[in-house]
Design a protein around this motif. Structure first.
Motif, PDB file in Angstrom:
ATOM      1  N   SER A  44       2.699   1.827  26.465  1.00 23.73           N
ATOM      2  CA  SER A  44       3.622   0.735  26.822  1.00 23.73           C
ATOM      3  C   SER A  44       5.034   0.979  26.293  1.00 23.73           C
ATOM      4  O   SER A  44       5.990   0.400  26.794  1.00 23.73           O
ATOM      5  CB  SER A  44       3.086  -0.602  26.319  1.00 23.73           C
ATOM      6  OG  SER A  44       3.198  -0.682  24.905  1.00 23.73           O
ATOM      7  N   HIS A  45       5.189   1.839  25.296  1.00 23.27           N
ATOM      8  CA  HIS A  45       6.495   2.115  24.709  1.00 23.27           C
ATOM      9  C   HIS A  45       7.164   3.374  25.270  1.00 23.27           C
ATOM     10  O   HIS A  45       8.273   3.706  24.873  1.00 23.27           O
ATOM     11  CB  HIS A  45       6.361   2.250  23.191  1.00 23.27           C
ATOM     12  CG  HIS A  45       6.004   0.962  22.529  1.00 23.27           C
ATOM     13  ND1 HIS A  45       4.700   0.565  22.336  1.00 23.27           N
ATOM     14  CD2 HIS A  45       6.777  -0.027  22.030  1.00 23.27           C
ATOM     15  CE1 HIS A  45       4.686  -0.609  21.744  1.00 23.27           C
ATOM     16  NE2 HIS A  45       5.934  -0.998  21.548  1.00 23.27           N
ATOM     17  N   LEU A  46       6.489   4.069  26.160  1.00 26.87           N
ATOM     18  CA  LEU A  46       7.078   5.279  26.741  1.00 26.87           C
ATOM     19  C   LEU A  46       8.010   4.913  27.892  1.00 26.87           C
ATOM     20  O   LEU A  46       7.651   4.083  28.732  1.00 26.87           O
ATOM     21  CB  LEU A  46       5.983   6.217  27.269  1.00 26.87           C
ATOM     22  CG  LEU A  46       5.135   6.937  26.243  1.00 26.87           C
ATOM     23  CD1 LEU A  46       4.000   7.682  26.932  1.00 26.87           C
ATOM     24  CD2 LEU A  46       5.984   7.900  25.424  1.00 26.87           C
ATOM     25  N   PRO A  47       9.189   5.517  27.978  1.00 28.16           N
ATOM     26  CA  PRO A  47      10.092   5.216  29.076  1.00 28.16           C
ATOM     27  C   PRO A  47       9.555   5.707  30.421  1.00 28.16           C
ATOM     28  O   PRO A  47       9.703   5.045  31.431  1.00 28.16           O
ATOM     29  CB  PRO A  47      11.393   5.934  28.709  1.00 28.16           C
ATOM     30  CG  PRO A  47      11.024   6.933  27.673  1.00 28.16           C
ATOM     31  CD  PRO A  47       9.763   6.448  27.020  1.00 28.16           C
ATOM     32  N   GLN A  48       8.930   6.872  30.435  1.00 25.11           N
ATOM     33  CA  GLN A  48       8.326   7.395  31.658  1.00 25.11           C
ATOM     34  C   GLN A  48       6.813   7.280  31.519  1.00 25.11           C
ATOM     35  O   GLN A  48       6.207   7.965  30.711  1.00 25.11           O
ATOM     36  CB  GLN A  48       8.723   8.850  31.895  1.00 25.11           C
ATOM     37  CG  GLN A  48       8.174   9.395  33.198  1.00 25.11           C
ATOM     38  CD  GLN A  48       8.564  10.849  33.424  1.00 25.11           C
ATOM     39  OE1 GLN A  48       8.984  11.540  32.519  1.00 25.11           O
ATOM     40  NE2 GLN A  48       8.425  11.291  34.655  1.00 25.11           N
ATOM     41  N   LYS A  49       6.233   6.369  32.284  1.00 27.90           N
ATOM     42  CA  LYS A  49       4.802   6.109  32.180  1.00 27.90           C
ATOM     43  C   LYS A  49       4.007   7.194  32.906  1.00 27.90           C
ATOM     44  O   LYS A  49       4.224   7.442  34.087  1.00 27.90           O
ATOM     45  CB  LYS A  49       4.442   4.753  32.788  1.00 27.90           C
ATOM     46  CG  LYS A  49       5.242   3.585  32.262  1.00 27.90           C
ATOM     47  CD  LYS A  49       4.897   3.254  30.840  1.00 27.90           C
ATOM     48  CE  LYS A  49       5.554   1.985  30.388  1.00 27.90           C
ATOM     49  NZ  LYS A  49       6.605   2.161  29.427  1.00 27.90           N
ATOM     50  N   PRO A  50       3.084   7.834  32.197  1.00 25.75           N
ATOM     51  CA  PRO A  50       2.234   8.811  32.870  1.00 25.75           C
ATOM     52  C   PRO A  50       1.116   8.121  33.644  1.00 25.75           C
ATOM     53  O   PRO A  50       0.761   6.981  33.343  1.00 25.75           O
ATOM     54  CB  PRO A  50       1.660   9.623  31.711  1.00 25.75           C
ATOM     55  CG  PRO A  50       1.640   8.666  30.571  1.00 25.75           C
ATOM     56  CD  PRO A  50       2.834   7.764  30.774  1.00 25.75           C
TER      57      PRO A  50
END
Length: 109
Positions: A44-50
């Protein structure tokens, strides 16, 4: 998503525009269940969601062998069709808390 054939994973990683995070686990694996909540928080804290793909290593032993998955859970990160990172710990405590896992994912992505 549980993959029945490795070709499905190969198709996904070769066609995805975003990174693919393959989570190898097993239904009866306690550490795999612990990782679920931590992983959700970290992602949830990643800018680019894998894209996240869960792979039952018991049902997909050939795929586990191909990627040399020994400890569960193991996270493999693919980008542009290539394996770019691996997170595999003998102790689940090494992946906790979510901030620690987030740092490791950010270093790879």
């Amino acid at each position: 998503m549980i993959l029945e054939q490795h070709i499905k994973l190969e198709e996904l990683i070769s066609s995805s525009e975003s990174p693919v995070l393959a989570v190898f686990s097993a239904p009866g694996c306690g550490p795999s269940r612990l990782l679920d909540a931590v992983l959700a928080d970290a992602i949830s804290h990643l800018p680019q969601k894998p894209q996240i793909v869960r792979i039952d290593s018991e049902q997909n032993s050939a795929l586990s062998d191909r990627y040399q998955v020994h400890a569960l859970p193991t996270l493999l990160i693919f980008k542009n069709g290539q394996l770019i990172g691996r997170i595999e710990e003998e102790r689940i405590e090494d992946l906790l808390p979510a901030a620690h896992l987030l740092q490791r994912l950010q270093a790879i992505l």
